[in-house]
Structure formats: structure tokens, C-alpha cells
Design a protein around this motif. Structure first.
Motif, PDB file in Angstrom:
ATOM      1  N   HIS A  48     -70.991  25.930  37.503  1.00 13.85           N
ATOM      2  CA  HIS A  48     -71.581  24.920  36.620  1.00 13.85           C
ATOM      3  C   HIS A  48     -71.723  25.473  35.203  1.00 13.85           C
ATOM      4  CE1 HIS A  48     -74.152  21.592  35.340  1.00 13.85           C
ATOM      5  NE2 HIS A  48     -74.886  22.513  34.747  1.00 13.85           N
ATOM      6  N   TYR A  49     -72.210  26.680  35.078  1.00  7.99           N
ATOM      7  CA  TYR A  49     -72.431  27.243  33.749  1.00  7.99           C
ATOM      8  C   TYR A  49     -71.134  27.685  33.085  1.00  7.99           C
ATOM      9  CZ  TYR A  49     -77.276  26.361  34.127  1.00  7.99           C
ATOM     10  OH  TYR A  49     -78.466  25.692  34.227  1.00  7.99           O
ATOM     11  N   ILE A  50     -70.113  27.992  33.859  1.00  4.60           N
ATOM     12  CA  ILE A  50     -68.793  28.232  33.264  1.00  4.60           C
ATOM     13  C   ILE A  50     -68.277  26.923  32.663  1.00  4.60           C
ATOM     14  CG2 ILE A  50     -66.371  28.727  33.812  1.00  4.60           C
ATOM     15  CD1 ILE A  50     -67.400  30.859  35.780  1.00  4.60           C
ATOM     16  N   VAL A  51     -68.436  25.827  33.394  1.00  2.47           N
ATOM     17  CA  VAL A  51     -68.042  24.522  32.868  1.00  2.47           C
ATOM     18  C   VAL A  51     -68.844  24.208  31.602  1.00  2.47           C
ATOM     19  CG1 VAL A  51     -68.046  22.029  33.336  1.00  2.47           C
ATOM     20  CG2 VAL A  51     -67.225  23.629  35.084  1.00  2.47           C
ATOM     21  N   CYS A  52     -70.110  24.577  31.581  1.00  2.12           N
ATOM     22  CA  CYS A  52     -70.960  24.337  30.405  1.00  2.12           C
ATOM     23  C   CYS A  52     -70.395  25.000  29.147  1.00  2.12           C
ATOM     24  CB  CYS A  52     -72.369  24.860  30.643  1.00  2.12           C
ATOM     25  SG  CYS A  52     -73.347  23.870  31.781  1.00  2.12           S
ATOM     26  N   LEU A  53     -69.741  26.140  29.325  1.00  5.83           N
ATOM     27  CA  LEU A  53     -69.170  26.837  28.172  1.00  5.83           C
ATOM     28  C   LEU A  53     -68.049  26.044  27.511  1.00  5.83           C
ATOM     29  CD1 LEU A  53     -68.934  30.500  29.490  1.00  5.83           C
ATOM     30  CD2 LEU A  53     -70.542  29.608  27.799  1.00  5.83           C
ATOM     31  N   PHE A  54     -67.388  25.194  28.279  1.00  3.20           N
ATOM     32  CA  PHE A  54     -66.187  24.525  27.784  1.00  3.20           C
ATOM     33  C   PHE A  54     -66.369  23.052  27.447  1.00  3.20           C
ATOM     34  CE2 PHE A  54     -64.745  28.190  30.211  1.00  3.20           C
ATOM     35  CZ  PHE A  54     -63.947  28.807  29.261  1.00  3.20           C
ATOM     36  N   THR A  55     -67.558  22.536  27.630  1.00  4.24           N
ATOM     37  CA  THR A  55     -67.777  21.124  27.308  1.00  4.24           C
ATOM     38  C   THR A  55     -69.201  20.902  26.823  1.00  4.24           C
ATOM     39  OG1 THR A  55     -67.635  18.856  28.117  1.00  4.24           O
ATOM     40  CG2 THR A  55     -68.404  20.491  29.683  1.00  4.24           C
ATOM     41  N   ASN A  56     -69.352  19.891  26.009  1.00  2.00           N
ATOM     42  CA  ASN A  56     -70.672  19.489  25.532  1.00  2.00           C
ATOM     43  C   ASN A  56     -71.067  18.134  26.112  1.00  2.00           C
ATOM     44  OD1 ASN A  56     -71.153  21.755  23.934  1.00  2.00           O
ATOM     45  ND2 ASN A  56     -69.981  20.893  22.247  1.00  2.00           N
ATOM     46  N   LYS A  57     -70.503  17.805  27.238  1.00  2.00           N
ATOM     47  CA  LYS A  57     -70.813  16.531  27.897  1.00  2.00           C
ATOM     48  C   LYS A  57     -72.208  16.604  28.517  1.00  2.00           C
ATOM     49  CE  LYS A  57     -66.626  14.734  27.421  1.00  2.00           C
ATOM     50  NZ  LYS A  57     -66.291  13.544  26.748  1.00  2.00           N
ATOM     51  N   THR A  58     -72.598  15.533  29.189  1.00  2.00           N
ATOM     52  CA  THR A  58     -73.921  15.468  29.813  1.00  2.00           C
ATOM     53  C   THR A  58     -74.016  16.446  30.984  1.00  2.00           C
ATOM     54  OG1 THR A  58     -73.307  13.776  31.412  1.00  2.00           O
ATOM     55  CG2 THR A  58     -74.073  13.018  29.234  1.00  2.00           C
ATOM     56  N   PRO A  59     -75.223  16.838  31.353  1.00  2.00           N
ATOM     57  CA  PRO A  59     -75.385  17.718  32.513  1.00  2.00           C
ATOM     58  C   PRO A  59     -74.784  17.125  33.797  1.00  2.00           C
ATOM     59  CG  PRO A  59     -77.383  17.749  31.223  1.00  2.00           C
ATOM     60  CD  PRO A  59     -76.498  16.678  30.627  1.00  2.00           C
ATOM     61  N   LEU A  60     -74.882  15.825  33.970  1.00  2.00           N
ATOM     62  CA  LEU A  60     -74.303  15.208  35.168  1.00  2.00           C
ATOM     63  C   LEU A  60     -72.782  15.339  35.170  1.00  2.00           C
ATOM     64  CD1 LEU A  60     -74.676  13.669  37.787  1.00  2.00           C
ATOM     65  CD2 LEU A  60     -74.588  11.543  36.470  1.00  2.00           C
ATOM     66  N   TYR A  61     -72.155  15.107  34.047  1.00  2.00           N
ATOM     67  CA  TYR A  61     -70.701  15.269  33.931  1.00  2.00           C
ATOM     68  C   TYR A  61     -70.301  16.701  34.284  1.00  2.00           C
ATOM     69  CZ  TYR A  61     -66.055  15.520  31.806  1.00  2.00           C
ATOM     70  OH  TYR A  61     -64.712  15.716  31.588  1.00  2.00           O
ATOM     71  N   LYS A  62     -71.013  17.677  33.708  1.00  2.00           N
ATOM     72  CA  LYS A  62     -70.708  19.092  33.966  1.00  2.00           C
ATOM     73  C   LYS A  62     -70.899  19.423  35.441  1.00  2.00           C
ATOM     74  CE  LYS A  62     -73.475  20.234  30.520  1.00  2.00           C
ATOM     75  NZ  LYS A  62     -74.245  20.975  29.511  1.00  2.00           N
ATOM     76  N   ALA A  63     -71.931  18.862  36.052  1.00  2.00           N
ATOM     77  CA  ALA A  63     -72.191  19.122  37.471  1.00  2.00           C
ATOM     78  C   ALA A  63     -71.077  18.557  38.344  1.00  2.00           C
ATOM     79  CB  ALA A  63     -73.540  18.529  37.878  1.00  2.00           C
ATOM     80  N   VAL A  64     -70.630  17.365  38.041  1.00  2.00           N
ATOM     81  CA  VAL A  64     -69.560  16.748  38.835  1.00  2.00           C
ATOM     82  C   VAL A  64     -68.270  17.547  38.701  1.00  2.00           C
ATOM     83  CG1 VAL A  64     -68.083  14.694  39.032  1.00  2.00           C
ATOM     84  CG2 VAL A  64     -70.571  14.438  38.833  1.00  2.00           C
ATOM     85  N   PHE A 117     -77.634  21.849  37.990  1.00  2.00           N
ATOM     86  CA  PHE A 117     -77.814  20.604  37.250  1.00  2.00           C
ATOM     87  C   PHE A 117     -79.262  20.454  36.814  1.00  2.00           C
ATOM     88  CE2 PHE A 117     -79.428  16.247  37.569  1.00  2.00           C
ATOM     89  CZ  PHE A 117     -78.782  15.671  36.488  1.00  2.00           C
ATOM     90  N   LEU A 118     -80.181  20.686  37.741  1.00  2.00           N
ATOM     91  CA  LEU A 118     -81.604  20.529  37.412  1.00  2.00           C
ATOM     92  C   LEU A 118     -82.035  21.512  36.328  1.00  2.00           C
ATOM     93  CD1 LEU A 118     -83.053  19.929  40.984  1.00  2.00           C
ATOM     94  CD2 LEU A 118     -82.777  18.236  39.147  1.00  2.00           C
ATOM     95  N   SER A 119     -81.585  22.755  36.432  1.00  2.00           N
ATOM     96  CA  SER A 119     -81.953  23.736  35.406  1.00  2.00           C
ATOM     97  C   SER A 119     -81.306  23.386  34.072  1.00  2.00           C
ATOM     98  CB  SER A 119     -81.588  25.154  35.840  1.00  2.00           C
ATOM     99  OG  SER A 119     -80.189  25.324  35.907  1.00  2.00           O
ATOM    100  N   ASP A 120     -80.066  22.930  34.105  1.00  2.00           N
ATOM    101  CA  ASP A 120     -79.381  22.539  32.871  1.00  2.00           C
ATOM    102  C   ASP A 120     -80.055  21.322  32.246  1.00  2.00           C
ATOM    103  OD1 ASP A 120     -77.405  22.513  30.871  1.00  2.00           O
ATOM    104  OD2 ASP A 120     -76.037  21.303  32.073  1.00  2.00           O
ATOM    105  N   TYR A 121     -80.356  20.355  33.057  1.00  2.00           N
ATOM    106  CA  TYR A 121     -80.942  19.106  32.555  1.00  2.00           C
ATOM    107  C   TYR A 121     -82.350  19.306  32.004  1.00  2.00           C
ATOM    108  CZ  TYR A 121     -82.338  14.224  32.349  1.00  2.00           C
ATOM    109  OH  TYR A 121     -82.778  13.001  31.918  1.00  2.00           O
ATOM    110  N   PHE A 122     -83.193  19.988  32.767  1.00  2.00           N
ATOM    111  CA  PHE A 122     -84.601  20.095  32.382  1.00  2.00           C
ATOM    112  C   PHE A 122     -84.923  21.289  31.485  1.00  2.00           C
ATOM    113  CE2 PHE A 122     -85.028  17.445  36.243  1.00  2.00           C
ATOM    114  CZ  PHE A 122     -85.662  16.361  35.651  1.00  2.00           C
ATOM    115  N   LEU A 123     -84.137  22.352  31.577  1.00  2.00           N
ATOM    116  CA  LEU A 123     -84.500  23.557  30.839  1.00  2.00           C
ATOM    117  C   LEU A 123     -83.600  23.866  29.640  1.00  2.00           C
ATOM    118  CD1 LEU A 123     -85.243  25.885  33.883  1.00  2.00           C
ATOM    119  CD2 LEU A 123     -86.880  24.593  32.498  1.00  2.00           C
TER     120      LEU A 123
END
Length: 130
Positions: A48-64, A117-123
Motif C-alpha cells: 500500500h505504501y509503495i503505491v502511495c509513493l507513485f500516486t496522489n489519489k485517494t487512500p481508497l484508490y491506493k488501497a484497491v 488504508f486506515l492508517s493512510d486515511y486517518f493519520l
């Protein structure tokens, strides 16, 4: 104060990898059910966090996207060609590609992605403007 996503996400990835390797190395310290799911859940958390490095989309998008990547890798273990099995027998190949398909891994990935997802979304996500 706006933070660079790399300052946060890269340490999270490194810590998650370290924790995953620790759990594998000290498997005898933990109950069997924990050993069955923890490594795969941490793998998904990291993905999930590797995907986070490559996109600025919503946390739900990154989680999927991260969950789909994990599932594709898991289902790829059903493919048993000699060349890929040779890669899977190396330590990096085993860590990245796994060694055998298990339905229980799909649940572990879902657990790991949910926690990420929860940590990305809330924190974390509120610190990075999309």
C-alpha cells in the motif's frame, strides 16, 4: 506544515519490511495463527505504501490498487514454469513473489491493506494535499 510524502512513506516501508523480516526470523516466538497471517499482512501493508509513493489519489484508490497487486502476485503462484520457479527459489524471489498459492494469503492481504488504508486515511493523507 506540508510534508513530503517521501519523508513519511519511505520510513514506513522500511520499518514494515524490517518488522516482516523480524516476524519471519522469530517465528517460534509467536503463535502459529499469527505466523500464518502476519508476514502476508505486513507485505500488503508495505505494498500500500509503495503505491502511495507513485500516486496522489485517494487512500481508497491506493488501497484497491495495492490489493490488486497483492492478489495478482498471489495468483501468479499458480503459474509453475521452470524459469519463474527458479526465481522463486532465491531469497529475494521468495520474498517478492512467494512460493505457493494459499487462499489464506488472500485474507491476510485484505487485513494488511485494511490496516494500511486506515492508517493512510486517518493519520497521513491529511498531511499531503491531493
Amino acid at each position: 506544515m506540508k510534508y513530503s510524502k517521501y519523508i513519511v512513506y519511505i520510513p514506513v516501508i522500511i520499518i514494515t519490511v524490517g518488522l516482516g523480516l523480524f516476524v519471519r526470523a522469530k517465528a517460534n516466538w509467536f503463535p502459529e495463527v499469527f505466523n500464518l497471517y502476519a508476514g502476508d499482512a505486513l507485505y500488503a501493508f508495505m505494498m500500500h505504501y509503495i503505491v502511495c509513493l507513485f500516486t496522489n489519489k485517494t487512500p481508497l484508490y491506493k488501497a484497491v490498487i495495492a490489493l490488486l497487486i497483492c492478489y495478482v502476485i498471489e495468483f501468479s503462484q499458480l503459474y509453475q514454469a521452470e524459469w519463474i520457479n527458479t526465481i522463486r527459489q532465491t531469497p529475494p524471489g521468495k520474498l517478492v513473489l512467494g512460493s505457493g498459492f494459499l487462499y489464506s494469503d488472500l485474507l491476510a492481504y485484505l487485513i494488511g491493506i485494511t490496516l494500511a488504508f486506515l492508517s493512510d486515511y486517518f493519520l497521513l493523507s491529511h498531511k499531503f494535499k491531493r
